[in-house]
Design a protein around this motif. Sequence first.
Motif, PDB file in Angstrom:
ATOM      1  N   HIS A  58       0.796  -1.222   0.000  1.00 27.80           N
ATOM      2  CA  HIS A  58       0.000   0.000   0.000  1.00 27.80           C
ATOM      3  C   HIS A  58       0.830   1.275   0.000  1.00 27.80           C
ATOM      4  O   HIS A  58       0.522   2.213  -0.735  1.00 27.80           O
ATOM      5  CB  HIS A  58      -0.969  -0.006   1.187  1.00 27.80           C
ATOM      6  CG  HIS A  58      -1.885  -1.187   1.201  1.00 27.80           C
ATOM      7  ND1 HIS A  58      -2.712  -1.501   0.152  1.00 27.80           N
ATOM      8  CD2 HIS A  58      -2.096  -2.134   2.135  1.00 27.80           C
ATOM      9  CE1 HIS A  58      -3.394  -2.583   0.434  1.00 27.80           C
ATOM     10  NE2 HIS A  58      -3.037  -3.003   1.638  1.00 27.80           N
ATOM     11  N   ASP A  59       1.857   1.328   0.825  1.00 29.54           N
ATOM     12  CA  ASP A  59       2.657   2.546   0.906  1.00 29.54           C
ATOM     13  C   ASP A  59       3.376   2.830  -0.419  1.00 29.54           C
ATOM     14  O   ASP A  59       3.452   3.989  -0.846  1.00 29.54           O
ATOM     15  CB  ASP A  59       3.644   2.483   2.066  1.00 29.54           C
ATOM     16  CG  ASP A  59       2.936   2.509   3.418  1.00 29.54           C
ATOM     17  OD1 ASP A  59       1.850   3.112   3.512  1.00 29.54           O
ATOM     18  OD2 ASP A  59       3.472   1.920   4.380  1.00 29.54           O
ATOM     19  N   LEU A  60       3.892   1.788  -1.054  1.00 25.68           N
ATOM     20  CA  LEU A  60       4.529   1.969  -2.364  1.00 25.68           C
ATOM     21  C   LEU A  60       3.514   2.427  -3.404  1.00 25.68           C
ATOM     22  O   LEU A  60       3.804   3.309  -4.222  1.00 25.68           O
ATOM     23  CB  LEU A  60       5.201   0.673  -2.822  1.00 25.68           C
ATOM     24  CG  LEU A  60       6.500   0.299  -2.134  1.00 25.68           C
ATOM     25  CD1 LEU A  60       6.945  -1.098  -2.566  1.00 25.68           C
ATOM     26  CD2 LEU A  60       7.578   1.315  -2.452  1.00 25.68           C
ATOM     27  N   ALA A  61       2.335   1.839  -3.372  1.00 27.27           N
ATOM     28  CA  ALA A  61       1.289   2.230  -4.316  1.00 27.27           C
ATOM     29  C   ALA A  61       0.924   3.699  -4.133  1.00 27.27           C
ATOM     30  O   ALA A  61       0.784   4.438  -5.117  1.00 27.27           O
ATOM     31  CB  ALA A  61       0.057   1.346  -4.137  1.00 27.27           C
ATOM     32  N   ILE A  62       0.791   4.128  -2.894  1.00 28.31           N
ATOM     33  CA  ILE A  62       0.454   5.531  -2.628  1.00 28.31           C
ATOM     34  C   ILE A  62       1.553   6.456  -3.129  1.00 28.31           C
ATOM     35  O   ILE A  62       1.275   7.504  -3.740  1.00 28.31           O
ATOM     36  CB  ILE A  62       0.174   5.748  -1.127  1.00 28.31           C
ATOM     37  CG1 ILE A  62      -1.145   5.071  -0.752  1.00 28.31           C
ATOM     38  CG2 ILE A  62       0.150   7.234  -0.778  1.00 28.31           C
ATOM     39  CD1 ILE A  62      -1.385   4.970   0.741  1.00 28.31           C
ATOM     40  N   ALA A  81      -9.807  15.178 -14.798  1.00 26.79           N
ATOM     41  CA  ALA A  81     -10.390  13.866 -14.495  1.00 26.79           C
ATOM     42  C   ALA A  81      -9.299  12.832 -14.224  1.00 26.79           C
ATOM     43  O   ALA A  81      -9.466  11.946 -13.388  1.00 26.79           O
ATOM     44  CB  ALA A  81     -11.277  13.411 -15.650  1.00 26.79           C
ATOM     45  N   ARG A  82      -8.169  12.966 -14.890  1.00 23.93           N
ATOM     46  CA  ARG A  82      -7.082  12.005 -14.691  1.00 23.93           C
ATOM     47  C   ARG A  82      -6.475  12.138 -13.302  1.00 23.93           C
ATOM     48  O   ARG A  82      -6.195  11.143 -12.638  1.00 23.93           O
ATOM     49  CB  ARG A  82      -6.040  12.172 -15.777  1.00 23.93           C
ATOM     50  CG  ARG A  82      -6.593  11.711 -17.115  1.00 23.93           C
ATOM     51  CD  ARG A  82      -5.613  11.838 -18.212  1.00 23.93           C
ATOM     52  NE  ARG A  82      -6.213  11.294 -19.440  1.00 23.93           N
ATOM     53  CZ  ARG A  82      -5.871  11.655 -20.629  1.00 23.93           C
ATOM     54  NH1 ARG A  82      -4.913  12.538 -20.813  1.00 23.93           N
ATOM     55  NH2 ARG A  82      -6.455  11.126 -21.674  1.00 23.93           N
ATOM     56  N   ALA A  83      -6.267  13.382 -12.861  1.00 24.55           N
ATOM     57  CA  ALA A  83      -5.755  13.586 -11.498  1.00 24.55           C
ATOM     58  C   ALA A  83      -6.779  13.094 -10.478  1.00 24.55           C
ATOM     59  O   ALA A  83      -6.416  12.509  -9.451  1.00 24.55           O
ATOM     60  CB  ALA A  83      -5.417  15.053 -11.267  1.00 24.55           C
ATOM     61  N   ALA A  84      -8.063  13.310 -10.762  1.00 25.71           N
ATOM     62  CA  ALA A  84      -9.112  12.833  -9.860  1.00 25.71           C
ATOM     63  C   ALA A  84      -9.088  11.312  -9.745  1.00 25.71           C
ATOM     64  O   ALA A  84      -9.337  10.755  -8.672  1.00 25.71           O
ATOM     65  CB  ALA A  84     -10.487  13.307 -10.344  1.00 25.71           C
ATOM     66  N   SER A  85      -8.768  10.637 -10.826  1.00 30.56           N
ATOM     67  CA  SER A  85      -8.669   9.180 -10.793  1.00 30.56           C
ATOM     68  C   SER A  85      -7.548   8.733  -9.853  1.00 30.56           C
ATOM     69  O   SER A  85      -7.720   7.773  -9.078  1.00 30.56           O
ATOM     70  CB  SER A  85      -8.420   8.649 -12.207  1.00 30.56           C
ATOM     71  OG  SER A  85      -8.338   7.256 -12.197  1.00 30.56           O
ATOM     72  N   SER A  86      -6.429   9.430  -9.884  1.00 29.07           N
ATOM     73  CA  SER A  86      -5.328   9.102  -8.962  1.00 29.07           C
ATOM     74  C   SER A  86      -5.717   9.394  -7.521  1.00 29.07           C
ATOM     75  O   SER A  86      -5.400   8.624  -6.620  1.00 29.07           O
ATOM     76  CB  SER A  86      -4.073   9.888  -9.340  1.00 29.07           C
ATOM     77  OG  SER A  86      -3.591   9.460 -10.588  1.00 29.07           O
ATOM     78  N   LEU A  87      -6.408  10.511  -7.294  1.00 24.44           N
ATOM     79  CA  LEU A  87      -6.897  10.818  -5.947  1.00 24.44           C
ATOM     80  C   LEU A  87      -7.814   9.702  -5.453  1.00 24.44           C
ATOM     81  O   LEU A  87      -7.741   9.284  -4.295  1.00 24.44           O
ATOM     82  CB  LEU A  87      -7.663  12.146  -5.940  1.00 24.44           C
ATOM     83  CG  LEU A  87      -6.846  13.418  -6.022  1.00 24.44           C
ATOM     84  CD1 LEU A  87      -7.743  14.603  -6.390  1.00 24.44           C
ATOM     85  CD2 LEU A  87      -6.144  13.680  -4.698  1.00 24.44           C
ATOM     86  N   ASN A  88      -8.677   9.240  -6.329  1.00 31.69           N
ATOM     87  CA  ASN A  88      -9.602   8.161  -5.989  1.00 31.69           C
ATOM     88  C   ASN A  88      -8.831   6.889  -5.629  1.00 31.69           C
ATOM     89  O   ASN A  88      -9.126   6.235  -4.616  1.00 31.69           O
ATOM     90  CB  ASN A  88     -10.536   7.903  -7.172  1.00 31.69           C
ATOM     91  CG  ASN A  88     -11.758   7.110  -6.787  1.00 31.69           C
ATOM     92  OD1 ASN A  88     -12.708   7.658  -6.252  1.00 31.69           O
ATOM     93  ND2 ASN A  88     -11.736   5.816  -7.071  1.00 31.69           N
ATOM     94  N   ASP A  89      -7.816   6.550  -6.438  1.00 27.97           N
ATOM     95  CA  ASP A  89      -7.002   5.357  -6.153  1.00 27.97           C
ATOM     96  C   ASP A  89      -6.322   5.473  -4.792  1.00 27.97           C
ATOM     97  O   ASP A  89      -6.305   4.515  -4.015  1.00 27.97           O
ATOM     98  CB  ASP A  89      -5.949   5.150  -7.242  1.00 27.97           C
ATOM     99  CG  ASP A  89      -6.530   4.639  -8.542  1.00 27.97           C
ATOM    100  OD1 ASP A  89      -7.565   3.943  -8.505  1.00 27.97           O
ATOM    101  OD2 ASP A  89      -5.954   4.934  -9.605  1.00 27.97           O
ATOM    102  N   GLY A  91      -7.281   7.250  -2.253  1.00 25.17           N
ATOM    103  CA  GLY A  91      -8.317   7.119  -1.228  1.00 25.17           C
ATOM    104  C   GLY A  91      -8.698   5.666  -0.975  1.00 25.17           C
ATOM    105  O   GLY A  91      -8.846   5.244   0.182  1.00 25.17           O
ATOM    106  N   LEU A  92      -8.845   4.899  -2.031  1.00 23.91           N
ATOM    107  CA  LEU A  92      -9.209   3.487  -1.878  1.00 23.91           C
ATOM    108  C   LEU A  92      -8.100   2.694  -1.176  1.00 23.91           C
ATOM    109  O   LEU A  92      -8.379   1.813  -0.363  1.00 23.91           O
ATOM    110  CB  LEU A  92      -9.529   2.866  -3.240  1.00 23.91           C
ATOM    111  CG  LEU A  92     -10.770   3.428  -3.943  1.00 23.91           C
ATOM    112  CD1 LEU A  92     -10.903   2.821  -5.331  1.00 23.91           C
ATOM    113  CD2 LEU A  92     -12.021   3.212  -3.113  1.00 23.91           C
ATOM    114  N   ILE A  93      -6.864   3.031  -1.480  1.00 24.09           N
ATOM    115  CA  ILE A  93      -5.749   2.354  -0.812  1.00 24.09           C
ATOM    116  C   ILE A  93      -5.713   2.732   0.664  1.00 24.09           C
ATOM    117  O   ILE A  93      -5.494   1.875   1.529  1.00 24.09           O
ATOM    118  CB  ILE A  93      -4.407   2.688  -1.505  1.00 24.09           C
ATOM    119  CG1 ILE A  93      -4.400   2.130  -2.928  1.00 24.09           C
ATOM    120  CG2 ILE A  93      -3.238   2.117  -0.709  1.00 24.09           C
ATOM    121  CD1 ILE A  93      -3.295   2.687  -3.797  1.00 24.09           C
TER     122      ILE A  93
END
Length: 140
Positions: A58-62, A81-89, A91-93
Amino acid sequence: MLSNRLRNFYFEAEDSEATLKFYKEGLYIEQKVFEDTHPNVIVTLSNIGEIHKKTDKHDLAIQVYSRVMSFQRIRHGSCSARAASSLNDIGLIQDKKDQPEIAMFYLREALTTRREVLGEDHLDVAATTSCLGTIFFKKK
């Protein structure tokens, strides 16, 4: 081109170690040829983040998704929208790490951006809203 096909093959075969090796080799070459904000670099970094997420690193993914987000913001602007997708990822992690407050922070940022860029009736808005609701429900 062949290297990209090999990466995709190993990714589909769920051989995380081999896939990660090929993605890192590809990233090394891409970063020699392109700037950090080039779409090829961003996509490869996103794929590396996805592998870390799937293997519970998780930490590496973040860390990787944070780099991706900063490059996306440089390339597409702070409200994309692309940056929002990374923010979403991210958040899920954070939710997987049992960090609901941090997860909700990132997901709210993703939701705000997605609403602004995509509109209220977009499926990505619905997905982020649902994730926020789930985390909020689990907190109670």
